[in-house]
Design an enzyme around this catalytic site. Structure first.
Site, short mmCIF file in Angstrom:
data_model
loop_
_atom_site.label_atom_id
_atom_site.label_comp_id
_atom_site.label_asym_id
_atom_site.label_seq_id
_atom_site.Cartn_x
_atom_site.Cartn_y
_atom_site.Cartn_z
N ASP A 47 1.04 -1.73 -0.54
CA ASP A 47 0.17 0.17 -0.07
C ASP A 47 0.75 1.17 -0.37
OD1 ASP A 47 -1.73 1.53 0.64
OD2 ASP A 47 -3.06 0.07 1.57
N THR A 87 -7.08 3.67 -2.24
CA THR A 87 -6.32 2.06 -1.38
C THR A 87 -7.57 1.70 -2.20
OG1 THR A 87 -5.58 3.19 0.08
CG2 THR A 87 -6.25 1.07 0.84
N ASN A 108 -12.17 6.09 -1.29
CA ASN A 108 -12.46 5.19 -0.08
C ASN A 108 -13.79 5.02 0.46
OD1 ASN A 108 -9.55 4.08 -0.77
ND2 ASN A 108 -8.83 5.68 0.82
N LYS A 167 -5.28 -4.59 5.99
CA LYS A 167 -6.89 -3.38 5.75
C LYS A 167 -7.51 -4.28 5.65
CE LYS A 167 -4.86 1.01 4.35
NZ LYS A 167 -4.78 1.90 4.04
N ASP A 168 -9.38 -4.38 5.72
CA ASP A 168 -9.99 -4.54 5.02
C ASP A 168 -10.29 -4.96 3.70
OD1 ASP A 168 -11.72 -2.56 5.17
OD2 ASP A 168 -13.00 -2.64 6.42
N ASP A 306 1.62 2.56 3.89
CA ASP A 306 1.03 3.57 3.54
C ASP A 306 0.28 4.41 4.81
OD1 ASP A 306 -1.88 5.01 2.08
OD2 ASP A 306 -2.69 3.78 3.48
N HIS A 310 1.27 8.14 5.18
CA HIS A 310 0.58 9.48 5.86
C HIS A 310 0.94 9.90 7.11
CE1 HIS A 310 -2.66 8.83 3.29
NE2 HIS A 310 -2.76 7.55 2.81
N ASP A 351 -1.40 -0.20 -4.60
CA ASP A 351 -2.43 -0.01 -4.87
C ASP A 351 -2.35 1.60 -5.50
OD1 ASP A 351 -1.94 0.75 -2.66
OD2 ASP A 351 -3.51 0.89 -1.64
N HIS A 499 -1.91 11.18 -0.68
CA HIS A 499 -1.80 10.70 -2.38
C HIS A 499 -3.50 11.47 -2.57
CE1 HIS A 499 -3.95 7.08 -0.35
NE2 HIS A 499 -3.24 7.43 0.01
#
Length: 561
Positions: A47, A87, A108, A167-168, A306, A310, A351, A499
């Site tokens: 990610d 993502t 998202n 992450k889900d 990711d 961030h 991603d 991003h």
């Protein structure tokens, strides 16, 4: 020549670039490429792993990342070809062969104008989560197309498909509908999943129950503390001011003040990827993926890059140490999955890309700055209220100010005539702003003919990029592309870089294919992430659906897929 500050020792800027260039231009071996014949396909998404990040550190990796880059078929110029590079949509493109305007996963988050509420990309209130959580219930229901795993199961019902992520949205969108399992890490619990009506939560969690118990015991006995594993990364330490906060880019991080901060810090650390890789390897071992006559699939989405990008940016000591650790952990992971009885094909991509935080880039001489998001949206609404004689704010931005939704006084969709009146005025106002490169009304994008299939992703227009992020009822009313190097994000205590733009620093990602005894090849021309699924399908004998956007790419010489 000025010196580059490198955690791996001083080098001149020229020698740093030359090292990568010489490595990239090494001639491929003369022998013909032997196509893989895998029984296990492992697709890894890192990610926020931009092509820039890949090239920056590529020459230093000696472990798993290094192995894939040295020994595989490497496309350093891969592209996420849509405009809203986030993502959820990025992951939806990786194994469907389709752009977000076909997958239906355009962001998202989006805004449900019928209810007047923000909606998460995977929201599904018909399911529950296996573990107690404050998060929304999620499932693949909003994904409008099948994944490679589903193509495979259609012709090989005995094939198994598992997905795991931090992450889900990384696990679900890659594993697809009705996989054998899709699990994601929830700090403080372990790996969890979704439960459909009639299913048993304990049974759904059974494949990861032993791992969860072990992780909990290990954390209780010796909680993870992020200190330097690669001490050379300390050379990148510096104090920064982002927004109204001054902080030190260094390890270890200050001690958290409470349990919520403890869990947040744990997620935004290399720990997330370490346990994700452990879960993926454990699933391979437990179910013997790749040991049988059929082809099996294991998808792995690594989220820590990711989270760290961030929170700390992409070019500081935090990312340096994290990628060094990831390189080592991937080496162990490749060894473990290599125990499969059949051949293993590993595919690695991302991603989306991402950029470092503006303050550090500005300090290095780049003309880059932030847009204060709340103030920008407030200014638009104030002007529209005055121009249109409204007593309410007609624009909301559910997932960022690059996606604007027109609402009525009740925060729901206004009548068609009123919507058209507001849309005309809002679009003209947005386009008049000096910080905006381009902006389009959703119906314009939905009715714009697509470019020819196979058009190089580095040549398509901004409008085409945004068209690929346009889906009826989910994309908002006005899509905005801000000018390059204007970052539409306000810095906070836990968020400094982002991003999501249609520019190359957010679109470009590496795409790597690796299998044992592959002939190393460097493919410099652009390809797209939607090409991954049809390429895998071709080498595993799975029919490629006609209604996709991607194309098969040969892993050997010539054009044979």
């Amino acid at each position: 020549m000025s010196k580059l500050t490198s955690p791996f020792g001083p080098r001149t800027a020229l020698s740093a670039l030359a090292g990568v260039a010489l490595f990239a231009s090494a001639p491929a071996q003369a022998a013909d490429q032997v196509k893989p014949d895998p029984k296990l396909v492992v697709v890894i998404s890192i990610d926020q792993f931009s092509a820039n990040l890949f090239e920056q550190w590529r020459g230093q990796w000696k472990g798993g990342l290094g192995k894939l880059g040295r020994e595989g078929v490497v496309y350093p110029n891969g592209y996420q070809s849509h405009g809203m590079t986030e993502t959820c949509p990025g992951h939806s493109s990786l194994l469907t062969g389709s752009y977000p305007n076909r997958t239906g996963i355009v962001g998202n988050n989006w805004y449900d104008a019928t209810t007047g509420k923000k909606s998460y990309c995977l929201l599904d209130e018909s399911v529950t989560l296996a573990a107690p959580s404050e998060q929304d219930p999620v499932s693949p229901r909003n994904l409008m197309v099948p994944t490679y795993g589903e193509w495979l199961k259609a012709v090989s019902p005995k094939s198994r498909v598992y997905g795991v992520s931090g992450k889900d949205r990384g696990a679900i969108t890659m594993a697809g509908h009705d996989p054998d399992g899709a699990f994601w890490y929830q700090a403080g619990f372990g790996f969890t999943t979704y439960v459909k009506p009639g299913e048993d939560a304990a049974a759904k969690l059974a494949p990861v129950a032993a791992l969860n118990a072990r992780l909990a015991a290990e954390q209780k006995k010796k909680p993870f503390v992020w200190t330097y594993e690669n001490k050379a990364c300390a050379a990148l330490e510096k104090t920064w001011t982002t927004g109204e906060r001054t902080w030190d880019a260094k390890l270890p991080r200050p001690l958290p003040a409470n349990q919520a901060e403890t869990l947040r810090d744990l997620s935004a650390s290399p720990y997330t990827d370490a346990v994700t890789l452990e879960a993926a390897a454990a699933l391979r071992d437990e179910f013997g993926l790749g040991d049988g006559p059929q082809v099996d699939v294991l998808t792995v989405s690594l989220s820590a890059t990711d989270f760290i990008g961030h929170r700390y940016g992409t070019r500081g000591p935090e990312m340096c140490d994290h990628l060094s650790r990831l390189d080592a952990r991937l080496d162990t992971f490749l060894s473990r999955i290599g125990k499969a009885k059949g051949e293993v094909l590993v595919v690695l991509s991302a991603d989306h890309g991402g950029s470092d935080f503006p303050e550090r880039l500005h300090d290095e001489g780049y003309d880059i700055s932030r847009i204060a998001t709340s103030a920008w949206l407030k200014g638009l609404n104030q002007q529209l209220r005055a121009d249109l004689a409204l007593d309410y704010d007609p624009l909301v931005a559910p997932g960022g100010i690059d996606t604007l939704v027109i609402v009525g006084a009740d925060k729901k969709a206004p009548a068609a005539v009123e919507r058209a009146r507001i849309a005309s005025a809002a679009l003209a106002l947005v386009r008049s702003r000096g910080e905006v490169a381009e902006a389009y009304e959703i119906n314009d994008l939905l009715t714009t003919p697509p470019v020819a299939k196979g058009t190089s992703p580095d040549t398509i227009s901004v409008k085409e990029r945004l068209r690929r992020s346009a889906y009826p009822g989910r994309s908002g009313d006005i899509l905005v592309a801000f000018k390059p190097n204007l970052v539409p994000a306000t810095a906070s205590s836990t968020y400094v870089a982002t991003h999501g733009t249609p520019w190359d620093y957010d679109r470009r990602v590496p795409i790597l294919f690796w299998w044992k005894n592959a002939q190393a090849r460097e493919r410099i021309l652009p390809i797209e992430t939607v090409d991954i699924a049809p390429t895998i399908a071709a080498v595993t004998g799975v029919p490629i659906p006609k209604a996709i956007d991607g194309r098969c790419r040969p892993l050997g010489a010539g054009h044979d897929c």
